[in-house]
Scaffold this motif. Structure first.
Motif, short mmCIF file in Angstrom:
data_model
loop_
_atom_site.label_atom_id
_atom_site.label_comp_id
_atom_site.label_asym_id
_atom_site.label_seq_id
_atom_site.Cartn_x
_atom_site.Cartn_y
_atom_site.Cartn_z
N ALA A 86 0.73 -1.01 0.13
CA ALA A 86 0.03 -0.02 0.02
C ALA A 86 0.94 1.19 0.21
O ALA A 86 1.54 1.66 1.12
CB ALA A 86 -0.82 0.18 1.20
N PRO A 87 1.01 1.68 -1.30
CA PRO A 87 1.85 3.02 -1.14
C PRO A 87 0.94 4.23 -0.62
O PRO A 87 -0.09 4.22 -0.63
CB PRO A 87 2.15 3.29 -2.68
CG PRO A 87 1.01 2.77 -3.18
CD PRO A 87 0.40 1.50 -2.71
N ASP A 88 1.89 5.10 0.00
CA ASP A 88 1.33 6.53 0.59
C ASP A 88 2.08 7.39 -0.35
O ASP A 88 2.97 7.69 -0.30
CB ASP A 88 1.88 6.63 2.12
CG ASP A 88 1.21 7.72 2.98
OD1 ASP A 88 0.06 8.33 2.11
OD2 ASP A 88 1.53 7.79 3.69
N TRP A 89 0.97 8.02 -1.08
CA TRP A 89 1.22 8.79 -2.16
C TRP A 89 2.23 10.26 -1.42
O TRP A 89 1.47 10.60 -0.39
CB TRP A 89 0.16 9.50 -2.68
CG TRP A 89 -0.60 8.46 -3.66
CD1 TRP A 89 -1.75 7.58 -3.23
CD2 TRP A 89 -0.04 8.14 -4.92
NE1 TRP A 89 -2.12 7.22 -4.43
CE2 TRP A 89 -1.10 7.25 -5.47
CE3 TRP A 89 0.71 8.39 -5.82
CZ2 TRP A 89 -1.12 6.56 -6.46
CZ3 TRP A 89 0.86 7.93 -7.15
CH2 TRP A 89 -0.12 6.94 -7.66
N GLY A 104 2.78 13.62 -0.13
CA GLY A 104 2.14 14.60 0.30
C GLY A 104 0.81 14.32 0.84
O GLY A 104 -0.02 15.09 1.18
N HIS A 105 0.39 13.12 0.97
CA HIS A 105 -0.82 12.61 1.40
C HIS A 105 -0.57 11.72 2.63
O HIS A 105 0.20 10.87 2.55
CB HIS A 105 -1.72 11.93 0.19
CG HIS A 105 -1.88 13.07 -1.11
ND1 HIS A 105 -3.02 13.73 -0.81
CD2 HIS A 105 -1.18 13.33 -1.83
CE1 HIS A 105 -3.04 14.68 -1.74
NE2 HIS A 105 -1.86 14.22 -2.68
N GLY A 106 -1.83 11.19 3.28
CA GLY A 106 -1.57 10.46 4.41
C GLY A 106 -0.45 10.48 5.37
O GLY A 106 -0.34 11.78 5.83
N ASP A 107 0.38 9.54 5.67
CA ASP A 107 1.30 9.71 6.85
C ASP A 107 2.94 10.05 6.09
O ASP A 107 3.57 10.37 6.80
CB ASP A 107 1.30 8.45 7.41
CG ASP A 107 0.14 8.18 8.44
OD1 ASP A 107 -0.29 9.19 8.66
OD2 ASP A 107 0.14 7.07 8.47
N SER A 108 2.75 10.18 4.84
CA SER A 108 4.04 10.57 4.23
C SER A 108 4.18 12.07 4.35
O SER A 108 3.45 12.82 4.49
CB SER A 108 4.13 10.37 2.57
OG SER A 108 3.37 11.24 1.87
N SER A 109 5.57 12.49 4.14
CA SER A 109 5.76 13.98 4.35
C SER A 109 5.43 14.63 2.98
O SER A 109 5.27 13.98 2.11
CB SER A 109 7.63 14.08 4.49
OG SER A 109 8.16 13.35 3.40
N TYR A 134 3.46 11.80 -10.04
CA TYR A 134 2.83 10.75 -9.45
C TYR A 134 2.95 9.22 -10.02
O TYR A 134 3.37 8.53 -9.30
CB TYR A 134 1.38 11.06 -9.07
CG TYR A 134 1.05 12.00 -8.00
CD1 TYR A 134 1.12 11.57 -6.57
CD2 TYR A 134 0.58 13.18 -8.28
CE1 TYR A 134 0.95 12.54 -5.65
CE2 TYR A 134 0.41 14.08 -7.18
CZ TYR A 134 0.53 13.66 -6.00
OH TYR A 134 0.37 14.55 -4.80
N LEU A 135 2.80 9.46 -11.39
CA LEU A 135 3.16 8.12 -12.03
C LEU A 135 4.53 7.78 -11.84
O LEU A 135 4.88 6.51 -11.71
CB LEU A 135 2.85 8.47 -13.64
CG LEU A 135 1.44 8.54 -13.88
CD1 LEU A 135 1.44 9.00 -15.36
CD2 LEU A 135 0.59 7.62 -13.44
N ASP A 136 5.72 8.56 -12.01
CA ASP A 136 6.81 8.24 -11.65
C ASP A 136 7.04 7.76 -10.24
O ASP A 136 7.84 6.83 -10.15
CB ASP A 136 7.74 9.38 -11.84
CG ASP A 136 7.95 9.96 -13.30
OD1 ASP A 136 7.58 9.29 -14.34
OD2 ASP A 136 8.17 11.07 -13.67
N ALA A 137 6.30 8.18 -9.23
CA ALA A 137 6.77 8.00 -8.05
C ALA A 137 5.94 6.44 -7.70
O ALA A 137 6.65 5.41 -6.95
CB ALA A 137 5.96 8.78 -7.03
#
Length: 128
Positions: A15-18, A20-25, A39-42
């Protein structure tokens, strides 16, 4: 909890955390452009970092970020064995392949697979 349940059932799930969203910095705009391509590259980097080499089932959910997941599936078809779309609307200006483009029609009766319609004048609904 969902990932733990899937793991307990014998599935390998990520489960990726995008960014700037969720719990990511939230990366600065100078290091992450917040564009569709970024986002596609990430997501591509996430798949690569996880070592996923076989086709996988992709579950996309949510509003804006779900659309990026759909775009990833369209640009990485060889990686996707199944695509599950949960509560992800398509914007009218979303670029889709021709066979999918009709699904973004804002008018439900103009979408493919419609089997019912309203009879003009009577207000009665019939099935075809």
């Amino acid at each position: 909890r969902t990932l733990a349940m899937l793991g307990d059932a014998g599935y390998e799930a990520y489960a990726p955390d995008w960014p700037g969203h969720g719990d990511s910095s939230k990366p600065s705009s100078s290091s992450f452009t917040y564009s569709q391509q970024a986002y596609l590259d990430a997501l591509a980097a996430f798949v690569d970092k996880c070592g996923i080499t076989k086709p996988f089932a992709l579950v996309v959910q949510g509003y804006v970020l779900g659309q990026y997941g759909l775009a990833y599936a369209l640009t990485h078809e060889e990686q996707i064995s199944r695509l599950f779309i949960l509560n992800t609307p398509l914007a009218v200006n979303s670029k889709l392949r021709p066979e999918l483009a009709a699904y973004k029609s804002p008018i439900p009766f103009m979408r493919p697979g419609n089997v019912s319609c309203w009879s003009s004048g009577s207000g009665a609904r019939s099935s075809r």
